[in-house]
Design a protein around this motif. Structure first.
Motif, mmCIF file in Angstrom:
data_model
loop_
_atom_site.group_PDB
_atom_site.id
_atom_site.type_symbol
_atom_site.label_atom_id
_atom_site.label_comp_id
_atom_site.label_asym_id
_atom_site.label_seq_id
_atom_site.Cartn_x
_atom_site.Cartn_y
_atom_site.Cartn_z
ATOM 1 N N CYS A 32 -25.573 79.605 -123.921
ATOM 2 C CA CYS A 32 -25.425 80.841 -123.136
ATOM 3 C C CYS A 32 -24.014 80.894 -122.559
ATOM 4 N N GLY A 33 -23.361 82.029 -122.762
ATOM 5 C CA GLY A 33 -21.951 82.144 -122.411
ATOM 6 C C GLY A 33 -21.693 82.866 -121.100
ATOM 7 N N PRO A 34 -20.424 83.113 -120.813
ATOM 8 C CA PRO A 34 -20.055 83.679 -119.513
ATOM 9 C C PRO A 34 -20.232 85.208 -119.444
ATOM 10 N N THR A 35 -20.371 85.686 -118.219
ATOM 11 C CA THR A 35 -20.284 87.126 -117.972
ATOM 12 C C THR A 35 -18.827 87.394 -117.636
ATOM 13 N N VAL A 36 -18.177 88.227 -118.464
ATOM 14 C CA VAL A 36 -16.713 88.341 -118.365
ATOM 15 C C VAL A 36 -16.278 89.464 -117.408
ATOM 16 N N VAL A 40 -13.820 82.511 -114.996
ATOM 17 C CA VAL A 40 -14.912 81.559 -114.768
ATOM 18 C C VAL A 40 -14.385 80.483 -113.817
ATOM 19 N N HIS A 41 -15.291 79.856 -113.057
ATOM 20 C CA HIS A 41 -14.847 78.764 -112.180
ATOM 21 C C HIS A 41 -15.085 77.431 -112.892
ATOM 22 N N ILE A 42 -14.570 76.362 -112.300
ATOM 23 C CA ILE A 42 -14.640 75.081 -113.011
ATOM 24 C C ILE A 42 -16.073 74.562 -113.121
ATOM 25 N N GLY A 43 -16.973 75.062 -112.248
ATOM 26 C CA GLY A 43 -18.388 74.704 -112.394
ATOM 27 C C GLY A 43 -18.929 75.285 -113.698
ATOM 28 N N ASN A 44 -18.629 76.555 -113.955
ATOM 29 C CA ASN A 44 -19.051 77.187 -115.215
ATOM 30 C C ASN A 44 -18.537 76.374 -116.404
ATOM 31 N N LEU A 45 -17.302 75.911 -116.277
ATOM 32 C CA LEU A 45 -16.687 75.227 -117.427
ATOM 33 C C LEU A 45 -17.423 73.933 -117.789
ATOM 34 N N ARG A 46 -18.160 73.368 -116.820
ATOM 35 C CA ARG A 46 -18.933 72.171 -117.142
ATOM 36 C C ARG A 46 -19.945 72.470 -118.254
ATOM 37 N N ALA A 47 -20.551 73.668 -118.195
ATOM 38 C CA ALA A 47 -21.568 74.026 -119.200
ATOM 39 C C ALA A 47 -20.967 74.031 -120.608
ATOM 40 N N TYR A 48 -19.673 74.408 -120.710
ATOM 41 C CA TYR A 48 -19.062 74.506 -122.045
ATOM 42 C C TYR A 48 -18.461 73.177 -122.494
ATOM 43 N N VAL A 49 -18.026 72.354 -121.536
ATOM 44 C CA VAL A 49 -17.577 71.000 -121.915
ATOM 45 C C VAL A 49 -18.801 70.229 -122.417
ATOM 46 N N ASP A 86 -24.870 95.792 -111.466
ATOM 47 C CA ASP A 86 -24.453 95.168 -112.713
ATOM 48 C C ASP A 86 -23.124 94.456 -112.457
ATOM 49 N N LYS A 87 -23.009 93.196 -112.941
ATOM 50 C CA LYS A 87 -21.805 92.411 -112.651
ATOM 51 C C LYS A 87 -20.546 93.071 -113.199
ATOM 52 N N MET A 88 -20.672 93.698 -114.380
ATOM 53 C CA MET A 88 -19.492 94.338 -114.968
ATOM 54 C C MET A 88 -19.049 95.522 -114.107
ATOM 55 N N THR A 244 -28.750 75.727 -125.264
ATOM 56 C CA THR A 244 -28.303 75.093 -124.017
ATOM 57 C C THR A 244 -27.930 76.131 -122.958
ATOM 58 N N GLY A 245 -27.802 75.638 -121.746
ATOM 59 C CA GLY A 245 -27.343 76.446 -120.618
ATOM 60 C C GLY A 245 -27.253 75.544 -119.405
ATOM 61 N N GLY A 246 -26.942 76.125 -118.262
ATOM 62 C CA GLY A 246 -26.958 75.358 -117.025
ATOM 63 C C GLY A 246 -28.386 75.330 -116.486
ATOM 64 N N ILE A 247 -28.666 74.399 -115.567
ATOM 65 C CA ILE A 247 -30.056 74.280 -115.068
ATOM 66 C C ILE A 247 -30.555 75.561 -114.401
ATOM 67 N N ASP A 248 -29.650 76.376 -113.903
ATOM 68 C CA ASP A 248 -30.084 77.628 -113.268
ATOM 69 C C ASP A 248 -30.700 78.589 -114.285
ATOM 70 N N HIS A 249 -30.484 78.353 -115.569
ATOM 71 C CA HIS A 249 -31.050 79.244 -116.586
ATOM 72 C C HIS A 249 -32.523 78.957 -116.874
ATOM 73 N N ILE A 250 -32.987 77.775 -116.457
ATOM 74 C CA ILE A 250 -34.349 77.381 -116.854
ATOM 75 C C ILE A 250 -35.414 78.357 -116.339
HETATM 76 P P1 AMP Z 1 -22.877 82.709 -115.449
HETATM 77 O O1 AMP Z 1 -21.608 83.393 -115.877
HETATM 78 O O2 AMP Z 1 -23.185 82.802 -113.996
HETATM 79 O O3 AMP Z 1 -24.063 83.061 -116.313
HETATM 80 O O4 AMP Z 1 -22.639 81.137 -115.665
HETATM 81 C C1 AMP Z 1 -22.107 80.603 -116.846
HETATM 82 C C2 AMP Z 1 -22.559 79.162 -117.001
HETATM 83 O O5 AMP Z 1 -22.106 78.350 -115.921
HETATM 84 C C3 AMP Z 1 -24.062 78.998 -117.022
HETATM 85 O O6 AMP Z 1 -24.399 78.044 -118.027
HETATM 86 C C4 AMP Z 1 -24.390 78.443 -115.647
HETATM 87 O O7 AMP Z 1 -25.549 77.662 -115.676
HETATM 88 C C5 AMP Z 1 -23.183 77.592 -115.367
HETATM 89 N N1 AMP Z 1 -22.894 77.382 -113.952
HETATM 90 C C6 AMP Z 1 -22.836 78.291 -112.958
HETATM 91 N N2 AMP Z 1 -22.476 77.718 -111.783
HETATM 92 C C7 AMP Z 1 -22.303 76.391 -112.048
HETATM 93 C C8 AMP Z 1 -21.916 75.259 -111.253
HETATM 94 N N3 AMP Z 1 -21.617 75.354 -109.968
HETATM 95 N N4 AMP Z 1 -21.832 74.054 -111.865
HETATM 96 C C9 AMP Z 1 -22.114 73.933 -113.191
HETATM 97 N N5 AMP Z 1 -22.478 74.955 -113.989
HETATM 98 C C10 AMP Z 1 -22.566 76.181 -113.433
#
Ligand code: AMP
Ligand code: ZN
Length: 465
Positions: A32-36, A40-49, A86-88, A244-250
């Motif tokens: 699952c990718g970003p909403t553009v 993106v912040h460095i937390g988001n980037l963890r999901a792609y690393v 809507d985020k956009m 895959t995705g971040g845990i918030d997607h579950i």
């Molecule tokens: P979003 O654009 O909010 O859908 O987030 C993009 C990706 O970043 C998703 O896979 C989220 O689960 C992940 N994500 C959002 N916030 C964090 C965070 N603080 N740390 C790690 N991953 C995050």
């Protein structure tokens, strides 16, 4: 080549399972990718690393990977649970742009490009495709039509909704208690969701007189979840290997994707569901709305190389939460610099990778991507006096195929910065098989008085007489 055994923690079954692909030697993966609508912040980037390490590990284990990361350029409401703006649209207002499809496209283009720069700076391999939601509106409409025909959709005054009560398997990924926890903020808000049959029902299509596409139900835009169902199906088939995705997607997004896809196709969506943990900042989840909005640019402005951030992420297991501090990043940057220095000291020339260490490295990765152990192994390995420098170098080059720290592209010190820049650029072109640019850059480098010889251990640079 026979594939190596790989064990992955599957959120669907809550256990580590041996990876068994649908098609021998191949792995299809959707991240699952970003909403553009912003950087993106460095937390988001963890999901792609994390997704990149998974892809590289699959390749390391002998699989050919088809990797899809979607670009959400429409239809993601500020809450996962269908309310908020809507985020956009929010992004358009922030940048003083009109709320039109054209302006939205412009906004999306700007932040998609920024995202591509981010992933490239972190040595994340370019996915097979980065499909955009707005380029797949008709596929999404078709899927909603299929769900409607099967009785899974109903219409309210603000949109078309998925009827979760019709799906006895709804929520099989778990996290429903977390979903229930969300109800205080989102589901119970009668003003936005009063006509929903059940609080957990979600929008397939939202009506919008302001911004939108024509559809059989009226002008509007697709719900966020439906884009992933439509695009994963288009690019990977009805059933694929890994999602895959971040845990918030579950709790919401992935349960909803499963409900839509599996009820439309009567087939499983994906066999392995993997989720990465958060990066926290000052003990709270890093988020765009909160104070700790740190982007890759912020890191660079503070003198950090983006790859140091990648190194820092690899020091933790992807399922463990990480607390970001500037001191921790500083430590990672120093460690990476030490590793680069060691790499350069090993000299250049032919060497043979140590099979014993390759096996140990593989064993750690095969155990649900244990990168902290794999990194620790790298340092222990470098201390082993029984392995020659050239063999060490050849082994490090192999390790780096998964770690992605860019060791092969490191330019030795003593090379003038303008030449070093060209060498780095040339390595980038070579990575993308752009031989014409690589040749042009070689000529530029020669013009500045340096020769480049490509070896198995990276480019060898010499001053010409
Ligand atoms: P979003 O654009 O909010 O859908 O987030 C993009 C990706 O970043 C998703 O896979 C989220 O689960 C992940 N994500 C959002 N916030 C964090 C965070 N603080 N740390 C790690 N991953 C995050
Ligand atoms: Zn998704």
């Amino acid at each position: 080549m026979k594939e190596q055994s790989l064990y992955l923690f599957n959120t669907l079954t809550k256990q580590k399972e041996k990876f068994l692909p649908i098609k021998s030697g191949w792995a299809g993966m959707y991240n699952c990718g970003p909403t553009v609508y912003d950087y993106v912040h460095i937390g988001n980037l963890r999901a792609y690393v994390f997704a990149d390490v998974l892809r590289r590990t699959l390749e390391w284990s002998g699989y050919t990977v088809r990797q899809i990361i979607n670009i959400t350029d429409v239809g993601h409401l500020t809450s996962d649970a269908d309310d908020g703006e809507d985020k956009m649209t929010k992004g358009l207002r922030r940048e003083g742009l009109p709320v039109t499809i054209e302006a939205m496209r412009e906004l999306a283009e700007k932040y998609t490009r920024a995202f591509e720069e981010d992933i490239s700076a972190l040595n994340i391999l370019h996915p097979t495709a980065l499909p955009r939601a707005t380029e797949h509106i008709s596929e999404q409409i078709e899927l909603i039509k299929a769900l409607e025909a099967k009785g899974f959709a109903y219409i309210t005054s603000d949109g078309v909704y998925f009827d979760t009560a019709r799906d006895p398997n709804y929520g099989k990924l778990g996290g429903l208690s977390a979903q229930a926890g969300l109800s205080d903020e989102s589901f119970v808000r009668a003003d936005t969701n009063s006509e929903k049959k059940h609080p957990r029902d979600f929008a397939l299509w939202k009506f919008s007189p302001e911004l939108g596409w024509g559809s059989p139900w009226g002008k509007g835009f697709p719900g966020w979840h439906i884009e992933c169902s439509a695009m994963s199906m288009k690019y990977l088939g009805e059933t694929f290997d890994i999602h895959t995705g971040g845990i918030d997607h579950i709790p919401i997004h992935h349960n909803n994707e499963i409900a839509q896809s599996e009820n439309a196709t009567n087939a499983p969506l994906a066999y392995y569901w993997l989720h990465s943990a958060f990066v926290n900042f000052k003990s709270a989840k890093m988020a765009k709305s909160a104070g700790g909005f740190i982007t890759r640019k912020t890191l660079e402005e503070r003198g950090f190389n983006s790859v140091s951030y990648r190194y820092w992420l690899l020091t933790a297991h992807y399922r463990s939460p990480l607390e970001f501090t500037w001191e921790a990043l500083d430590g990672a940057q120093n460690a990476l610099q030490r590793l680069k220095n060691r790499f350069l000291e090993l000299g250049s020339g032919g060497g043979a990778p140590s099979q014993v260490y390759l096996k140990k490295f593989t064993d750690f990765l095969s155990d649900d991507l244990n990168t902290p152990q794999a990194l620790a192994l790298v340092w222990n390995f470098l201390k082993n006096p029984e392995i020659s420098d050239l063999d060490k170098k050849a082994t490090l080059i192999e390790f780096d195929k998964v770690l992605g720290l860019g060791l092969a592209g490191i330019v030795p010190t003593g090379i003038p910065p303008d030449v070093a820049k060209l060498i780095e650029k040339r390595e980038g072109a070579r990575k993308h098989d752009d031989w014409q640019t690589a040749d042009e850059l070689r000529r530029e480098i020669e013009h500045l008085g340096y020769s480049v010889k490509d070896t198995d251990t990276g480019p060898r640079i010499q001053k010409m007489n």
